[in-house]
Design an enzyme around this catalytic site. Structure first.
Site, PDB file in Angstrom:
ATOM      1  N   SER A  45     -13.540  -0.189  -6.671  1.00 33.95           N
ATOM      2  CA  SER A  45     -12.772  -0.215  -5.421  1.00 33.95           C
ATOM      3  C   SER A  45     -12.881   1.151  -4.773  1.00 33.95           C
ATOM      4  CB  SER A  45     -11.289  -0.437  -5.671  1.00 33.95           C
ATOM      5  OG  SER A  45     -11.085  -1.572  -6.355  1.00 33.95           O
ATOM      6  N   LEU A  46     -12.104   1.350  -3.735  1.00 32.55           N
ATOM      7  CA  LEU A  46     -12.123   2.638  -3.053  1.00 32.55           C
ATOM      8  C   LEU A  46     -10.743   3.255  -3.080  1.00 32.55           C
ATOM      9  CD1 LEU A  46     -14.192   1.622   0.086  1.00 32.55           C
ATOM     10  CD2 LEU A  46     -14.950   3.076  -1.788  1.00 32.55           C
ATOM     11  N   ASP A  51       0.842  -1.207   0.000  1.00 32.04           N
ATOM     12  CA  ASP A  51       0.000   0.000   0.000  1.00 32.04           C
ATOM     13  C   ASP A  51       0.866   1.242   0.000  1.00 32.04           C
ATOM     14  OD1 ASP A  51      -2.413  -1.177  -0.082  1.00 32.04           O
ATOM     15  OD2 ASP A  51      -2.864  -0.993   2.061  1.00 32.04           O
ATOM     16  N   LYS A  83      -7.484   3.957   5.814  1.00 35.55           N
ATOM     17  CA  LYS A  83      -6.757   2.731   6.171  1.00 35.55           C
ATOM     18  C   LYS A  83      -6.098   2.894   7.542  1.00 35.55           C
ATOM     19  CE  LYS A  83      -6.293  -0.527   3.454  1.00 35.55           C
ATOM     20  NZ  LYS A  83      -5.582  -0.724   2.274  1.00 35.55           N
ATOM     21  N   GLU A 134     -18.892  -8.704   1.513  1.00 32.76           N
ATOM     22  CA  GLU A 134     -17.566  -9.278   1.683  1.00 32.76           C
ATOM     23  C   GLU A 134     -17.677 -10.675   2.294  1.00 32.76           C
ATOM     24  OE1 GLU A 134     -15.400  -7.074   0.569  1.00 32.76           O
ATOM     25  OE2 GLU A 134     -13.425  -7.543   1.396  1.00 32.76           O
ATOM     26  N   LYS A 164     -18.759   6.984   3.282  1.00 25.61           N
ATOM     27  CA  LYS A 164     -19.470   7.318   2.044  1.00 25.61           C
ATOM     28  C   LYS A 164     -20.364   8.524   2.279  1.00 25.61           C
ATOM     29  CE  LYS A 164     -20.396   2.410   1.365  1.00 25.61           C
ATOM     30  NZ  LYS A 164     -21.446   1.406   1.262  1.00 25.61           N
ATOM     31  N   LYS A 218     -14.206  -1.523   7.361  1.00 24.49           N
ATOM     32  CA  LYS A 218     -13.829  -2.189   6.118  1.00 24.49           C
ATOM     33  C   LYS A 218     -13.400  -3.607   6.456  1.00 24.49           C
ATOM     34  CE  LYS A 218     -11.081  -1.327   1.992  1.00 24.49           C
ATOM     35  NZ  LYS A 218     -10.196  -2.482   1.960  1.00 24.49           N
TER      36      LYS A 218
HETATM   37  S1  IVH Z   1     -18.495  -0.153   0.287  1.00 26.69           S
HETATM   38  C1  IVH Z   1     -17.008   1.061  -4.372  1.00 26.69           C
HETATM   39  N1  IVH Z   1     -18.144  -1.193   2.640  1.00 26.69           N
HETATM   40  O1  IVH Z   1     -13.331  -2.842   0.199  1.00 26.69           O
HETATM   41  C2  IVH Z   1     -17.049  -0.015  -3.392  1.00 26.69           C
HETATM   42  N2  IVH Z   1     -16.704  -1.914   0.916  1.00 26.69           N
HETATM   43  O2  IVH Z   1     -11.401  -1.206  -1.851  1.00 26.69           O
HETATM   44  C3  IVH Z   1     -17.752   0.447  -2.182  1.00 26.69           C
HETATM   45  N3  IVH Z   1     -15.065  -3.586   1.610  1.00 26.69           N
HETATM   46  O3  IVH Z   1     -14.474  -3.326  -3.047  1.00 26.69           O
HETATM   47  C4  IVH Z   1     -17.809  -0.640  -1.241  1.00 26.69           C
HETATM   48  N4  IVH Z   1     -15.704  -3.703   3.703  1.00 26.69           N
HETATM   49  O4  IVH Z   1     -14.728  -5.280  -1.335  1.00 26.69           O
HETATM   50  C5  IVH Z   1     -17.718  -1.167   1.374  1.00 26.69           C
HETATM   51  N5  IVH Z   1     -17.987  -2.016   4.781  1.00 26.69           N
HETATM   52  C6  IVH Z   1     -17.559  -2.008   3.529  1.00 26.69           C
HETATM   53  C7  IVH Z   1     -16.485  -2.813   3.086  1.00 26.69           C
HETATM   54  C8  IVH Z   1     -16.090  -2.732   1.762  1.00 26.69           C
HETATM   55  C9  IVH Z   1     -14.865  -4.180   2.794  1.00 26.69           C
HETATM   56  C10 IVH Z   1     -14.245  -3.875   0.420  1.00 26.69           C
HETATM   57  C11 IVH Z   1     -15.026  -4.027  -0.822  1.00 26.69           C
HETATM   58  C12 IVH Z   1     -14.516  -2.960  -1.739  1.00 26.69           C
HETATM   59  C13 IVH Z   1     -13.168  -2.695  -1.170  1.00 26.69           C
HETATM   60  C14 IVH Z   1     -12.687  -1.283  -1.434  1.00 26.69           C
END
Ligand code: IVH
Length: 665
Positions: A83-84, A38, A312, A173, A288, A116
């Site tokens: 992704s984020l 990262d 992170k 997830e 978000k 996350k």
């Molecule tokens: S919201 C645009 N909420 O983290 C994707 N993602 O790098 C928005 N992830 O692809 C996802 N926990 O696989 C969201 N509480 C959570 C999450 C989560 C894990 C993962 C997911 C996503 C990645 C982002």
């Protein structure tokens, strides 16, 4: 960095990150920690932000992780699986908000935050309420059809509560809970099977198993976090979670909406501390824009939505570039090479340098100025260079020549390397530099605690020639001090008084203050408790010394040698003639007798040193890292996760500051 340098660096970074990604995500092998990778990605994205013309379509910053495996049918996602973008501190988080505010014009918005999960993303499609398709992320556009495997996961409803008409798509997830992971590995160990590296890799490997019966035996859990299609789409992320629960999914219980980022930063801090108590692993917080229509309107850049970020948690490892390697001379004359680098955050605090220990270590790790290195914190406290990323080494670097550097950095000193030792030592302890170190140590908090005798005063006294050994400080007079620029009437008297007030120190503090090699605070206490009088320590035989609890062969040898040296006899005689002599030790007793403590994080009511001294004065044993013999871990604010994990491994009781204060009365 100029453009040409940036270009070269970006190419090398891309290659290395890509190799890591391929090994990790495709081959389930790990070449470095996620934190280190990262950190490299972050550096690359900063370069690309500065020089956008360097962005290439195949840059790791432009792609969505993962590749479609050949073993499963590949199916297109209904919409791209994004992704984020990551942020690593609150400044970056607030900068994100500022960008959104600009784009959102006058619209008022609030936030939604959730932990996350560290697992693998999965999209579930339901038709007329029935599960018809489960896809992995794949390359974000197409995923692998793992429906038969996902059907074995108990927390995935095969039929939605209330069976809405039409299509519902849920994303979330797949994780393996920490406890299940431990059980699984214990079973594998018992059956002599190779152990799995971590829950996330295990979950991801499991979901790609060809035999669903095997998958069913490996306990996985699905946590939902988004609805992509629904006949009656919820309006906010808060409502999405309520609907997910209603349909029969697990969501993270702590997820909720927030009015401001300031509130979210406390929430982030709280969970950084508490996350080890959760049944699953988390590596950050997802934040978000709560309102889905604004979230959508904000659109997507590259692979990530503008309306969300992942904060992170501090990585246990990070990468940085070595700017210089300097050699420092310790109070016992040991010459220690130290790598100085660009400041980097590791396990939550900024580090700027790390010891490279000795000539052999530099040689073995081949650390060079200009190298990119992985930094970690040993025992969560001391930064260490794990290894050099040789792939990123600039063209013209030279191996570090320790002896040549030693000569260049200390032209007036002589060094020798004692037989069988890796360490170079300076000759002659009356060397001004060594005396300065020795005096600073003598006056330090855990030694004689002479707070007026800081580094600057020590330097002035030694450089003026007024102080030629440790005992000389007790001979200083007002007239002498006034000759130095640093002192006026009041400050001179203050220094003399505070030095004089230490003429009858505790035996343990005095022993420690002498700076005898290997004699730390706790060892000094053990020795003082055993011998009670300084004279007894000096006349003890080697066997007697070795027989003391807490004193091993190395410490005993070092003590014995110290009291054997003529110079040291003279020093002690001088102290005695000046009326400086430690009081006989009294039996320590106290509420903490026999109990060992590790104190970590920051305490509100006292510093860590004060807490350590308090512990010792009450008969407790102060340790710096959690191990088999640790009874209590006192966890202050920002306690690192690895400390807590060790505590649970060794059955160490974790207590907070309040409980600690109660214990010490
Ligand atoms: S919201 C645009 N909420 O983290 C994707 N993602 O790098 C928005 N992830 O692809 C996802 N926990 O696989 C969201 N509480 C959570 C999450 C989560 C894990 C993962 C997911 C996503 C990645 C982002």
């Amino acid at each position: 960095m100029n453009f040409e340098e940036a270009k070269k660096r970006a190419i090398k970074l891309r290659e290395l990150i890509n190799d890591y990604r391929y090994q990790y995500h495709v081959l389930d092998r790990s070449t470095m920690s996620e934190g280190a990778s990262d950190s490299l990605k972050h550096e690359l994205s900063e370069i690309e932000a500065k020089y956008p013309e360097l962005i290439t379509p195949d840059s790791p910053t432009q792609r969505v992780a993962g590749e479609v495996s050949k073993a499963f049918r590949s199916v297109a996602h209904s919409s791209r699986m994004l992704s984020l973008n990551d942020v690593f501190n609150s400044d970056e988080l607030f900068a994100w908000e500022a960008r959104i505010k600009k784009l959102a014009k006058n619209e008022i918005f609030n936030f939604f935050a959730d932990l996350k999960l560290d697992g693998l993303a999965c999209a579930l499609r339901y038709e007329q309420g029935l599960l018809t398709l489960a896809l992995t992320r794949g390359d974000g556009v197409r995923g692998e059809d793992v429906t038969i495997n996902v059907r074995t996961i108990e927390s995935v409803p095969l039929k939605l509560n209330d069976m809405p008409d039409g299509v519902v798509e849920v994303r979330g997830e797949i994780v393996m809970y920490k406890e299940k992971f431990e059980q699984l590995n214990a079973e594998r160990k018992a059956n002599n099977l190779p152990l799995f590296a971590n829950p996330r890799n295990t979950a991801s490997g499991t979901i790609r198993q060809l035999d669903p019966r095997l998958v069913a035996k490996r306990p996985l859990t699905f946590h939902a976090y988004d609805i992509i299609q629904h006949p009656k789409m919820p309006k906010t992320h808060m409502e999405v979670y309520a609907e997910l629960n209603r349909l029969g999914f697990i969501t993270n219980k702590m997820a909720k909406d927030f009015k401001s980022l300031t509130e979210i930063t406390s929430f982030i801090k709280k969970w950084e501390m508490d996350r080890t108590s959760l049944p699953y692993n988390t590596d950050g917080m997802v934040i978000k824009i709560n309102d889905k229509s604004l979230y959508k309107k904000l659109g997507v850049v590259g692979k990530a939505p503008r309306g969300a970020v992942a904060y992170k948690y501090p990585a246990e490892e990070a990468t940085t570039v070595v700017k210089d390697i300097v050699i420092s001379i310790g109070r016992t004359g040991a010459a220690t090479p130290v790598a100085v680098f660009d400041p980097v955050v590791v396990s939550g605090s900024t580090v700027k340098h790390a010891s490279l220990h000795n000539a052999d270590e530099i040689e073995r790790k081949d650390v060079r100025v200009g190298d990119t290195v992985i930094i970690y914190k040993a025992g969560d406290i001391i930064p260490q260079v794990e290894r050099v990323l040789k792939e990123l080494r600039p063209d013209k670097t030279r191996r570090y020549n320790f002896e040549a550097e030693l000569e260049a950095q200390y032209p007036d000193m002589e060094f020798y390397r004692p037989e069988g030792e890796a360490v170079y030592r300076a000759k002659g302890t009356s060397d001004p530099l060594l005396l300065k170190r020795a005096l600073q140590h003598f006056a330090s908090k855990s030694a004689l605690d002479i707070d007026t005798l800081g580094e600057k005063n020590v330097n002035a006294l030694v450089e003026s020639g007024m102080v030629k050994d440790l005992a000389d400080i007790y001979t200083l007079t007002n007239e002498q001090l006034l000759k130095l620029d640093r002192f006026a009437e009041v400050s001179a008297q203050k220094l003399i008084d505070s030095i004089a007030s230490t003429k009858t120190p505790q035996l343990s503090r005095f022993l420690y203050a002498l700076g005898i090699r290997h004699v730390g605070v706790q060892t000094a206490i053990d020795i003082a408790q055993h011998f009670k009088k300084l004279d007894n320590v000096g006349t003890a035989t080697l066997e007697e010394l070795k027989a003391i609890d807490g004193v091993g062969d190395i410490v005993a040898d070092s003590l014995y040698l110290w009291f054997d040296e003529e110079d040291n006899h003279q020093l002690l005689a001088k102290f005695r003639s000046l009326g400086v002599w430690p009081a006989d030790a009294v039996q320590l007793g106290g509420v903490l007798t026999g109990k060992s403590f590790v104190i970590t994080g920051s305490l509100k009511t006292m510093s860590r040193d004060e807490a350590a001294n308090k512990t010792r004065s009450l008969g407790g044993i102060y340790q710096t890292s959690v191990g088999k013999t640790t009874d209590y871990l006192v966890a202050g604010a920002n306690t690192g996760m690895s400390k807590l994990e060790k505590a649970s491994k060794y059955n160490t009781k974790v207590i907070d500051e309040k409980t600690f204060l109660k214990l010490i009365g």
